[in-house]
Design a protein around this motif. Structure first.
Motif, PDB file in Angstrom:
ATOM      1  N   ARG A 107       0.827  -1.198   0.000  1.00  0.00           N
ATOM      2  CA  ARG A 107       0.000   0.000   0.000  1.00  0.00           C
ATOM      3  C   ARG A 107       0.870   1.260   0.000  1.00  0.00           C
ATOM      4  O   ARG A 107       0.578   2.235  -0.688  1.00  0.00           O
ATOM      5  CB  ARG A 107      -0.916  -0.020   1.222  1.00  0.00           C
TER       6      ARG A 107
ATOM      7  N   PHE B   3      -2.704  10.405   0.853  1.00  0.00           N
ATOM      8  CA  PHE B   3      -3.572   9.729   1.815  1.00  0.00           C
ATOM      9  C   PHE B   3      -3.339   8.221   1.830  1.00  0.00           C
ATOM     10  O   PHE B   3      -3.419   7.583   2.879  1.00  0.00           O
ATOM     11  CB  PHE B   3      -5.040  10.040   1.511  1.00  0.00           C
ATOM     12  N   ARG B   4      -3.027   7.652   0.670  1.00  0.00           N
ATOM     13  CA  ARG B   4      -2.807   6.211   0.599  1.00  0.00           C
ATOM     14  C   ARG B   4      -1.654   5.799   1.523  1.00  0.00           C
ATOM     15  O   ARG B   4      -1.750   4.814   2.265  1.00  0.00           O
ATOM     16  CB  ARG B   4      -2.477   5.812  -0.838  1.00  0.00           C
ATOM     17  N   ILE B   6      -0.452   7.473   4.137  1.00  0.00           N
ATOM     18  CA  ILE B   6      -0.817   7.668   5.542  1.00  0.00           C
ATOM     19  C   ILE B   6      -1.686   6.506   6.015  1.00  0.00           C
ATOM     20  O   ILE B   6      -1.466   5.934   7.085  1.00  0.00           O
ATOM     21  CB  ILE B   6      -1.558   9.011   5.716  1.00  0.00           C
ATOM     22  N   SER B   7      -2.641   6.127   5.182  1.00  0.00           N
ATOM     23  CA  SER B   7      -3.540   5.045   5.593  1.00  0.00           C
ATOM     24  C   SER B   7      -2.780   3.722   5.702  1.00  0.00           C
ATOM     25  O   SER B   7      -3.076   2.887   6.561  1.00  0.00           O
ATOM     26  CB  SER B   7      -4.715   4.919   4.630  1.00  0.00           C
ATOM     27  N   ALA B   8      -1.773   3.535   4.860  1.00  0.00           N
ATOM     28  CA  ALA B   8      -0.969   2.308   4.957  1.00  0.00           C
ATOM     29  C   ALA B   8      -0.244   2.258   6.297  1.00  0.00           C
ATOM     30  O   ALA B   8      -0.182   1.210   6.949  1.00  0.00           O
ATOM     31  CB  ALA B   8       0.040   2.240   3.808  1.00  0.00           C
ATOM     32  N   VAL B  10      -1.113   3.810   9.047  1.00  0.00           N
ATOM     33  CA  VAL B  10      -2.098   3.618  10.126  1.00  0.00           C
ATOM     34  C   VAL B  10      -2.541   2.156  10.170  1.00  0.00           C
ATOM     35  O   VAL B  10      -2.678   1.563  11.243  1.00  0.00           O
ATOM     36  CB  VAL B  10      -3.308   4.560   9.942  1.00  0.00           C
ATOM     37  N   MET B  11      -2.693   1.579   8.985  1.00  0.00           N
ATOM     38  CA  MET B  11      -3.089   0.166   8.889  1.00  0.00           C
ATOM     39  C   MET B  11      -2.117  -0.716   9.670  1.00  0.00           C
ATOM     40  O   MET B  11      -2.517  -1.656  10.357  1.00  0.00           O
ATOM     41  CB  MET B  11      -3.077  -0.223   7.413  1.00  0.00           C
ATOM     42  N   GLU B 102       3.961  12.860   6.000  1.00  0.00           N
ATOM     43  CA  GLU B 102       3.027  11.724   5.963  1.00  0.00           C
ATOM     44  C   GLU B 102       3.246  10.811   7.157  1.00  0.00           C
ATOM     45  O   GLU B 102       2.293  10.338   7.787  1.00  0.00           O
ATOM     46  CB  GLU B 102       3.199  10.942   4.652  1.00  0.00           C
ATOM     47  N   ALA B 106       0.502  10.175  10.144  1.00  0.00           N
ATOM     48  CA  ALA B 106       0.046   8.839  10.536  1.00  0.00           C
ATOM     49  C   ALA B 106       0.163   8.647  12.048  1.00  0.00           C
ATOM     50  O   ALA B 106      -0.742   8.102  12.683  1.00  0.00           O
ATOM     51  CB  ALA B 106       0.849   7.767   9.800  1.00  0.00           C
ATOM     52  N   ALA B 109      -2.667  10.384  13.654  1.00  0.00           N
ATOM     53  CA  ALA B 109      -3.912   9.615  13.520  1.00  0.00           C
ATOM     54  C   ALA B 109      -3.952   8.485  14.544  1.00  0.00           C
ATOM     55  O   ALA B 109      -4.988   8.220  15.146  1.00  0.00           O
ATOM     56  CB  ALA B 109      -4.034   9.060  12.105  1.00  0.00           C
TER      57      ALA B 109
END
Ligand SMILES: Nc1ncnc2c1ncn2[C@@H]1O[C@H](COP(=O)(O)OP(=O)(O)O)[C@@H](O)[C@H]1O
Ligand SMILES: [Mg+2]
Lengths: 249, 266
Positions: A107, B3-4, B6-8, B10-11, B102, B106, B109
């Protein structure tokens, strides 16, 4: 290698000092698409320092690094999208499952069709059965291969490998070499490779650079270097350079 | 900012927390201990005093829960970073096309997520055990809460910068960062109680002080003090800028000394 191939990495007079000691001295080389350059030298010769500077992890004292025709210092993020790195000394978070770690990095790199890509890479490195294992419980050999999976996720055009086969048994080391060679041939990527395993170097590398205390002491194809030093094997050349600091008497 | 990416990142933390439930214990245990001790103390004082005083003192509980927001936000940032150090993952992140902004976003978040878990649990327990409903303070609390979150992030960046500069030896110091400003943040008492008097000026330079002063007013008089709120916002902006600058300077210094890779692989 054809000299007309696209230049991937251009390093000019790269120098690094630590506390007044020059650890890498005016290091210059060019790496083209499809080439595998082996960086050799005794412990402390400056190989890892050079790699860290190429990744923008350590700031050079002086010199320039150009990747894909762009200045690394100015275009680091853009460049890193097309680069990857693996070393025996880094790890993926031990508390996650193997697939979770790869999913996170897929990702990050924006890999399309991530699940398929991850499955392919795990199969390629013959660790498909480890998908649901906890990363921290993998053996050294398994975790090295997992690191390589991570390093190939984004189909890099430039791959930096710092002792990727350290701590592998000869069988697994052989498999890893074959995979690297295969991927390299199929995709024609450029690889910078350090290793203390001469078999690795002879099989995988098209060009070699010998470093001794931060200085280049020999450069060329493995055959050229062995011939020039009047030794019988690359291993002998390595030992000679490590002890005398020179390729010839 | 992507955003991708950052979301990675956080994931990764969500995987971590769902994979190792022990991590959740830490989010619940200490806040519970605090809540019990302060709650019992409040009851004790309430039962042994008369007049208007006891009503006010029950707000100690509120203050405690809200200070925890600062602390959790700070920890969210620092622990996220330390997690990458502990697992030798830092280099993998730093050789990936991840911008520092980024990466930090994260960790912010993650701070929010951790706070949500903690605050919800504490509010429920406070309600069940002491019939203290944080929500009666109502919506005016929200803007102040947001300010506390931001102060926590800034403190978290400073903690991370300390670790970058002095390595894992600075870990315990990094935990303590919020407590350097707690005594002068007027959490449980008004700024006027701080001695010596000149220290009150230092206290007024902290965004947290204005938040807690403002919140006391909300709790006691039910009025929203715009002055406290705008002071808090302004000082938070300054705090974030200073903390961000400290973080970037330490990162750059670490790269210059070639130490980023050293402590990331040890
Ligand atoms: N951050 C640092 N501070 C001081 N000296 C360093 C640092 N990093 C590397 N060195 C020194 O630089 C030299 C080269 O190290 P390195 O590049 O790791 O060698 P190699 O990878 O070839 O074994 C060594 O003498 C090492 O001690
Ligand atoms: Mg090395």
């Amino acid at each position: 290698m054809s000299t007309a191939a696209e230049v991937v990495l251009e390093v000019r007079d790269l120098t690094r000092e630590f506390d007044g000691v020059t650890v890498l001295d005016k290091f210059s080389f060019t790496l083209r698409k499809g080439e595998v350059l082996g960086l050799l030298g005794a412990n402390g010769a400056g190989k890892t320092t050079a790699m860290n500077m190429l990744l923008g992890l350590t700031t050079p004292s002086s010199g320039s690094i150009t990747v894909f025709g762009k200045d690394l210092a100015k275009h680091r993020i853009e460049i890193l999208k097309r680069v990857n790195f693996s070393s025996a000394y880094t790890a993926l978070p031990g508390n996650l499952y193997v697939w979770q770690n790869l999913a996170v990095f897929a990702r990050i790199y924006g890999v399309p069709n991530a699940k398929k890509k991850i499955d392919e890479l795990l199969e390629l490195l013959e660790i498909g059965d480890l998908r649901k294992r906890v990363t921290g419980q993998l053996s050294a050999g398994e975790s090295t291969r997992l690191n390589l999976c991570k390093a190939m996720l984004n189909d890099p055009d430039l791959l930096l490998l710092d002792e990727p086969t350290a701590s592998l048994d000869p069988d697994i080391a052989d498999k890893v070499r074959k995979v690297i060679q295969r991927v390299q041939k199929e995709r024609g990527i450029a690889i910078l490779y350090t290793s203390h395993n001469m078999k690795d170097i002879e099989e995988v590398c098209s060009h070699l650079i010998f470093l001794h205390k931060g200085k280049v002491v020999a450069e060329g194809t493995p055959e050229d270097i062995v011939a020039k030093s009047q030794q019988s094997t690359l291993e002998d050349v390595f030992i000679k350079i490590a002890r005398t600091g020179d390729i010839e008497e | 900012m992507n955003f991708r990416i950052i979301s990675a990142l956080v994931m990764r933390y969500i995987f971590l927390y769902t994979r190792t439930p022990m991590r959740l214990v830490e989010l619940v245990f200490w806040p519970m201990v605090d809540l019990l001790i302060w709650g019992y103390l409040t009851i004790y004082i309430k039962e042994n005093t008369t007049g208007a005083f006891p009503a006010m003192i029950s707000f100690l509980l509120g203050a405690m829960i809200l200070w925890d927001v600062v602390f959790r936000a700070q920890q969210g940032v620092a622990v996220s970073f330390l997690e990458d150090v502990w697992t030798r993952n830092l280099l993998n992140i730093f050789v990936a096309p991840v911008r520092i902004s980024e990466y930090l976003t994260a960790t912010f978040a993650v701070g929010i997520l951790r706070i949500c878990v903690t605050v919800v649990i504490m509010c429920v327990v406070a309600l069940l055990l002491y019939q203290f409903n944080v929500l009666v303070i109502g919506w005016p609390l929200m803007p102040f809460l947001a300010n506390l979150l931001i102060s926590g992030w800034a403190l978290g960046m400073i903690s991370t910068a300390l670790i970058l500069r002095w390595g894992q030896a600075a870990e315990s110091l990094a935990w303590a960062v919020p407590f350097f400003i707690q005594p002068i943040s007027a959490v449980f008492y008004p700024v006027g109680s701080i001695r010596p008097v000149w220290l009150q000026n230092v206290a007024l330079a902290m965004p947290t002080t204005h938040v807690f002063e403002g919140m006391r007013e909300v709790m006691q008089k039910g009025t929203f003090n715009w002055q406290s709120f705008s002071n808090a916002c302004l000082l938070n902006l300054v705090f974030m800028a200073i903390a961000g600058w400290i973080f970037m300077s330490m990162l750059s210094l670490t790269k210059k000394r070639g130490l980023l890779t050293k402590f990331a692989t040890q």
